[in-house]
Design a protein around this motif. Structure first.
Motif, PDB file in Angstrom:
ATOM      1  N   PHE A  92       0.868  -1.172   0.000  1.00  0.00           N
ATOM      2  CA  PHE A  92       0.000   0.000   0.000  1.00  0.00           C
ATOM      3  C   PHE A  92       0.901   1.217   0.000  1.00  0.00           C
ATOM      4  N   VAL A  93       0.588   2.161  -0.872  1.00  0.00           N
ATOM      5  CA  VAL A  93       1.202   3.487  -0.820  1.00  0.00           C
ATOM      6  C   VAL A  93       0.075   4.401  -0.358  1.00  0.00           C
ATOM      7  N   ILE A 126      -1.551  14.643  -8.046  1.00  0.00           N
ATOM      8  CA  ILE A 126      -0.858  13.439  -7.554  1.00  0.00           C
ATOM      9  C   ILE A 126      -1.364  12.208  -8.299  1.00  0.00           C
ATOM     10  N   THR A 127      -2.683  12.095  -8.411  1.00  0.00           N
ATOM     11  CA  THR A 127      -3.300  10.964  -9.110  1.00  0.00           C
ATOM     12  C   THR A 127      -2.801  10.876 -10.549  1.00  0.00           C
ATOM     13  N   GLU A 128      -2.831  11.990 -11.267  1.00  0.00           N
ATOM     14  CA  GLU A 128      -2.397  11.999 -12.670  1.00  0.00           C
ATOM     15  C   GLU A 128      -0.910  11.682 -12.794  1.00  0.00           C
ATOM     16  N   LEU A 170      -5.811   3.875  -6.608  1.00  0.00           N
ATOM     17  CA  LEU A 170      -5.257   3.340  -7.851  1.00  0.00           C
ATOM     18  C   LEU A 170      -4.844   1.902  -7.573  1.00  0.00           C
ATOM     19  N   ASP A 171      -5.522   0.959  -8.188  1.00  0.00           N
ATOM     20  CA  ASP A 171      -5.271  -0.459  -7.929  1.00  0.00           C
ATOM     21  C   ASP A 171      -4.473  -1.060  -9.082  1.00  0.00           C
ATOM     22  N   HIS A 219      -3.292   4.800  -2.279  1.00  0.00           N
ATOM     23  CA  HIS A 219      -4.402   5.556  -1.676  1.00  0.00           C
ATOM     24  C   HIS A 219      -3.967   7.017  -1.596  1.00  0.00           C
ATOM     25  N   ILE A 220      -4.733   7.887  -2.226  1.00  0.00           N
ATOM     26  CA  ILE A 220      -4.442   9.320  -2.200  1.00  0.00           C
ATOM     27  C   ILE A 220      -5.613   9.988  -1.477  1.00  0.00           C
ATOM     28  N   PHE A 221      -5.312  10.555  -0.310  1.00  0.00           N
ATOM     29  CA  PHE A 221      -6.350  11.096   0.570  1.00  0.00           C
ATOM     30  C   PHE A 221      -6.281  12.606   0.700  1.00  0.00           C
ATOM     31  N   SER A 222      -7.446  13.187   1.006  1.00  0.00           N
ATOM     32  CA  SER A 222      -7.488  14.554   1.537  1.00  0.00           C
ATOM     33  C   SER A 222      -7.070  14.437   3.009  1.00  0.00           C
TER      34      SER A 222
END
Length: 160
Positions: free
Chosen positions: A83-84, A97-99, A126-127, A134-137
């Motif tokens: 997990f990141v 970050i996602t892109e 992103l799996d 996991h990119i969180f607020s």
């Protein structure tokens, strides 16, 4: 009824036994080679998962993600190897970050994730199979506390 000599019958039996023995030897060699290839493939996939996870960390860091954590889950479950987890300070940063991770890993490893969530929801997942990012607020990271949920996982990277 034609007469068949015992010599020709026993000769055919010996040839058949040799063929069966030869086929068994070839099968054992193929099985051994297949097991070796499978073992090498598993090891290669493990190395690639580690590389992908570490690269995702770097790509998140390049976009100024905060509280980046890389957890090694291999001894805990079969869901994923790594997990990141990281945090973005705004919807715009979550999207960046996602892109960056999606495009960077697609370009470098020719892989496409299954994507769940969007930047406006505060949690993007992103799996990549063996690696889940996991990119969180800030708010949702504090609410879900995945590191606490997976506290038995081995932290590989922790960046504040």
């Amino acid at each position: 009824m034609p007469h068949v000599s015992n010599d020709s019958t026993s000769s055919r039996c010996r040839r058949a036994a040799i063929l069966v023995e030869s086929d068994e030897k070839i099968y054992r060699e193929m099985s051994h080679n297949s097991e070796m290839k499978e073992g090498a493939l598993i090891q290669e996939q493990a190395v690639q998962a580690t590389e992908i996870a570490r690269r995702a960390v770097t790509l998140a860091e390049d976009k100024q993600a905060s509280n980046i954590v890389l957890l090694d889950l291999r001894r805990l479950n079969s869901v994923a190897d790594y997990f990141v987890i990281c945090t973005g300070g705004s919807e715009r940063q979550l999207k960046a970050i996602t892109e960056a991770i999606d495009e960077g890993l697609a370009r470098e490893y020719d892989i496409q994730p299954r994507i769940e969530g969007t930047a406006d929801t505060g949690w993007v997942l992103l799996d990549y199979g063996d690696v889940v990012v996991h990119i969180f607020s800030v708010e949702l990271r504090d609410r879900y506390r995945l590191e606490r949920l997976w506290s038995k996982a081995t932290p590989v990277v922790v960046m504040q």
